[in-house]
Design a protein around this motif. Structure first.
Motif, PDB file in Angstrom:
ATOM      1  N   ILE A  60      25.956 -24.586 -34.846  1.00 49.17           N
ATOM      2  CA  ILE A  60      24.973 -23.510 -35.048  1.00 49.17           C
ATOM      3  C   ILE A  60      24.752 -22.743 -33.742  1.00 49.17           C
ATOM      4  N   VAL A  61      24.538 -23.464 -32.649  1.00 53.56           N
ATOM      5  CA  VAL A  61      24.266 -22.830 -31.357  1.00 53.56           C
ATOM      6  C   VAL A  61      25.502 -22.084 -30.852  1.00 53.56           C
ATOM      7  N   ASN A  62      26.691 -22.669 -30.988  1.00 48.31           N
ATOM      8  CA  ASN A  62      27.919 -22.003 -30.541  1.00 48.31           C
ATOM      9  C   ASN A  62      28.153 -20.675 -31.245  1.00 48.31           C
ATOM     10  N   ARG A  63      27.690 -20.562 -32.472  1.00 44.43           N
ATOM     11  CA  ARG A  63      27.856 -19.315 -33.235  1.00 44.43           C
ATOM     12  C   ARG A  63      26.598 -18.445 -33.203  1.00 44.43           C
ATOM     13  N   ARG A  64      25.657 -18.839 -32.370  1.00 41.81           N
ATOM     14  CA  ARG A  64      24.400 -18.098 -32.145  1.00 41.81           C
ATOM     15  C   ARG A  64      23.628 -17.863 -33.446  1.00 41.81           C
ATOM     16  N   LEU A  65      23.619 -18.857 -34.316  1.00 42.54           N
ATOM     17  CA  LEU A  65      22.890 -18.778 -35.587  1.00 42.54           C
ATOM     18  C   LEU A  65      21.453 -19.269 -35.470  1.00 42.54           C
ATOM     19  N   GLU A  66      21.094 -19.875 -34.348  1.00 42.99           N
ATOM     20  CA  GLU A  66      19.786 -20.514 -34.222  1.00 42.99           C
ATOM     21  C   GLU A  66      18.615 -19.545 -34.351  1.00 42.99           C
ATOM     22  N   LYS A  67      18.859 -18.261 -34.195  1.00 40.53           N
ATOM     23  CA  LYS A  67      17.776 -17.277 -34.314  1.00 40.53           C
ATOM     24  C   LYS A  67      17.884 -16.458 -35.595  1.00 40.53           C
ATOM     25  N   GLY A  68      18.812 -16.804 -36.472  1.00 40.38           N
ATOM     26  CA  GLY A  68      19.056 -15.987 -37.649  1.00 40.38           C
ATOM     27  C   GLY A  68      18.504 -16.535 -38.944  1.00 40.38           C
ATOM     28  N   PRO A  82      24.896 -13.428 -35.896  1.00 44.02           N
ATOM     29  CA  PRO A  82      24.407 -12.295 -35.113  1.00 44.02           C
ATOM     30  C   PRO A  82      25.313 -11.072 -35.272  1.00 44.02           C
ATOM     31  N   ALA A  83      24.682  -9.914 -35.255  1.00 39.06           N
ATOM     32  CA  ALA A  83      25.430  -8.660 -35.356  1.00 39.06           C
ATOM     33  C   ALA A  83      26.275  -8.460 -34.107  1.00 39.06           C
ATOM     34  N   SER A  84      27.393  -7.813 -34.281  1.00 41.67           N
ATOM     35  CA  SER A  84      28.242  -7.483 -33.141  1.00 41.67           C
ATOM     36  C   SER A  84      28.315  -5.963 -33.017  1.00 41.67           C
ATOM     37  N   ILE A  85      28.841  -5.492 -31.936  1.00 40.60           N
ATOM     38  CA  ILE A  85      28.913  -4.051 -31.678  1.00 40.60           C
ATOM     39  C   ILE A  85      29.682  -3.370 -32.798  1.00 40.60           C
ATOM     40  N   GLY A  86      29.067  -2.365 -33.364  1.00 44.23           N
ATOM     41  CA  GLY A  86      29.692  -1.599 -34.433  1.00 44.23           C
ATOM     42  C   GLY A  86      29.657  -2.276 -35.791  1.00 44.23           C
ATOM     43  N   ARG A  87      28.975  -3.395 -35.891  1.00 45.60           N
ATOM     44  CA  ARG A  87      28.935  -4.145 -37.151  1.00 45.60           C
ATOM     45  C   ARG A  87      27.541  -4.700 -37.385  1.00 45.60           C
ATOM     46  N   LYS A  88      26.854  -4.195 -38.415  1.00 44.81           N
ATOM     47  CA  LYS A  88      25.510  -4.683 -38.710  1.00 44.81           C
ATOM     48  C   LYS A  88      25.531  -6.050 -39.377  1.00 44.81           C
ATOM     49  N   ASP A  89      26.406  -6.224 -40.353  1.00 47.27           N
ATOM     50  CA  ASP A  89      26.470  -7.474 -41.103  1.00 47.27           C
ATOM     51  C   ASP A  89      27.682  -8.272 -40.657  1.00 47.27           C
ATOM     52  N   ASN A  90      27.429  -9.302 -39.872  1.00 45.15           N
ATOM     53  CA  ASN A  90      28.506 -10.134 -39.347  1.00 45.15           C
ATOM     54  C   ASN A  90      28.684 -11.410 -40.175  1.00 45.15           C
ATOM     55  N   GLY A  91      27.966 -11.501 -41.282  1.00 45.54           N
ATOM     56  CA  GLY A  91      28.075 -12.649 -42.171  1.00 45.54           C
ATOM     57  C   GLY A  91      26.775 -13.409 -42.288  1.00 45.54           C
ATOM     58  N   ARG A  92      26.738 -14.311 -43.278  1.00 47.86           N
ATOM     59  CA  ARG A  92      25.532 -15.083 -43.518  1.00 47.86           C
ATOM     60  C   ARG A  92      25.852 -16.310 -44.372  1.00 47.86           C
ATOM     61  N   ILE A  93      24.975 -17.278 -44.285  1.00 53.20           N
ATOM     62  CA  ILE A  93      24.983 -18.474 -45.130  1.00 53.20           C
ATOM     63  C   ILE A  93      23.646 -18.464 -45.851  1.00 53.20           C
ATOM     64  N   TRP A  94      23.637 -18.733 -47.164  1.00 48.32           N
ATOM     65  CA  TRP A  94      22.369 -18.694 -47.874  1.00 48.32           C
ATOM     66  C   TRP A  94      22.384 -19.612 -49.087  1.00 48.32           C
ATOM     67  N   THR A  95      21.176 -19.941 -49.551  1.00 49.11           N
ATOM     68  CA  THR A  95      21.020 -20.664 -50.801  1.00 49.11           C
ATOM     69  C   THR A  95      20.420 -19.704 -51.820  1.00 49.11           C
ATOM     70  N   TRP A 105      22.990 -22.684 -55.678  1.00 48.46           N
ATOM     71  CA  TRP A 105      24.222 -22.361 -54.969  1.00 48.46           C
ATOM     72  C   TRP A 105      24.005 -22.334 -53.464  1.00 48.46           C
ATOM     73  N   LEU A 106      25.036 -22.735 -52.739  1.00 42.43           N
ATOM     74  CA  LEU A 106      25.138 -22.544 -51.298  1.00 42.43           C
ATOM     75  C   LEU A 106      26.282 -21.561 -51.110  1.00 42.43           C
ATOM     76  N   SER A 107      26.014 -20.438 -50.457  1.00 40.25           N
ATOM     77  CA  SER A 107      27.022 -19.381 -50.340  1.00 40.25           C
ATOM     78  C   SER A 107      27.217 -18.991 -48.886  1.00 40.25           C
ATOM     79  N   VAL A 108      28.388 -18.420 -48.623  1.00 39.47           N
ATOM     80  CA  VAL A 108      28.700 -17.921 -47.283  1.00 39.47           C
ATOM     81  C   VAL A 108      29.491 -16.629 -47.435  1.00 39.47           C
ATOM     82  N   TYR A 109      29.148 -15.674 -46.589  1.00 39.25           N
ATOM     83  CA  TYR A 109      29.912 -14.430 -46.490  1.00 39.25           C
ATOM     84  C   TYR A 109      30.280 -14.271 -45.030  1.00 39.25           C
ATOM     85  N   LYS A 110      31.585 -14.215 -44.758  1.00 41.37           N
ATOM     86  CA  LYS A 110      32.052 -14.092 -43.374  1.00 41.37           C
ATOM     87  C   LYS A 110      33.415 -13.424 -43.377  1.00 41.37           C
ATOM     88  N   ASP A 111      33.579 -12.443 -42.498  1.00 40.12           N
ATOM     89  CA  ASP A 111      34.853 -11.742 -42.321  1.00 40.12           C
ATOM     90  C   ASP A 111      35.415 -11.193 -43.633  1.00 40.12           C
TER      91      ASP A 111
END
Length: 154
Positions: A60-68, A82-95, A105-111
């Motif tokens: 979690i910390v390596n991917r800087r998710l601790e504040k998200g 976390p958002a990156s330059i030029g990209r608002k949605d860099n992905g998420r994990i959610w229930t 459901w446990l879902s993930v959106y990434k790349d």
């Protein structure tokens, strides 16, 4: 029984809040109560969050998710990368909960890829013990992390 977190009103909450609350004295918590309000967390979301915290805190910390982390009023959560330059949605994990099908459901959106893991089907898995459900939820988290870290597609 659902866990109730204390979190700042209308604010995104770090997973370290739970540890903070567990390690502070009751006198200190009483003075801090004015800043926090109770928030409902569904027990399946709680299991996911605890498993992430207990077994994947470095990840979690390596991917800087601790504040998200955002806890939703219905007891679900969203954990945003976390958002990156030029990209608002860099992905998420959610229930989430599908009320029509009575599925959690446990879902993930990434790349650009979406992955979904069925963590509980009330209609088909209603006879499972609580321990079996909790183990299945933890296994789903492990598979999700494996998909994000591995070369296999979501």
């Amino acid at each position: 029984m659902a866990l109730r977190f204390l979190c700042p009103m209308n604010r995104v909450v770090s997973p370290t809040i739970q540890r903070y609350l567990a390690t502070t004295s009751s006198a200190q918590v009483q003075t801090d109560d004015a800043k926090f309000s109770p928030v409902y967390v569904h027990h399946l979301s709680k299991i996911v969050l605890e498993h992430l915290q207990n077994n994947y805190s470095g990840w979690i910390v390596n991917r800087r998710l601790e504040k998200g982390l955002k806890l939703n009023p219905d007891g679900t959560f969203v954990l945003r990368f976390p958002a990156s330059i030029g990209r608002k949605d860099n992905g998420r994990i959610w229930t989430s909960y599908d009320g029509g099908k009575k599925q959690h459901w446990l879902s993930v959106y990434k790349d650009g890829s979406l992955g979904r893991f069925l963590i509980k089907d009330v209609l088909e898995g209603g006879d499972l013990s609580e321990v079996a459900v909790n183990d299945h939820v933890r296994s789903s988290v492990d598979r999700l992390i494996g998909k994000l870290d591995g070369s296999s597609p979501l």
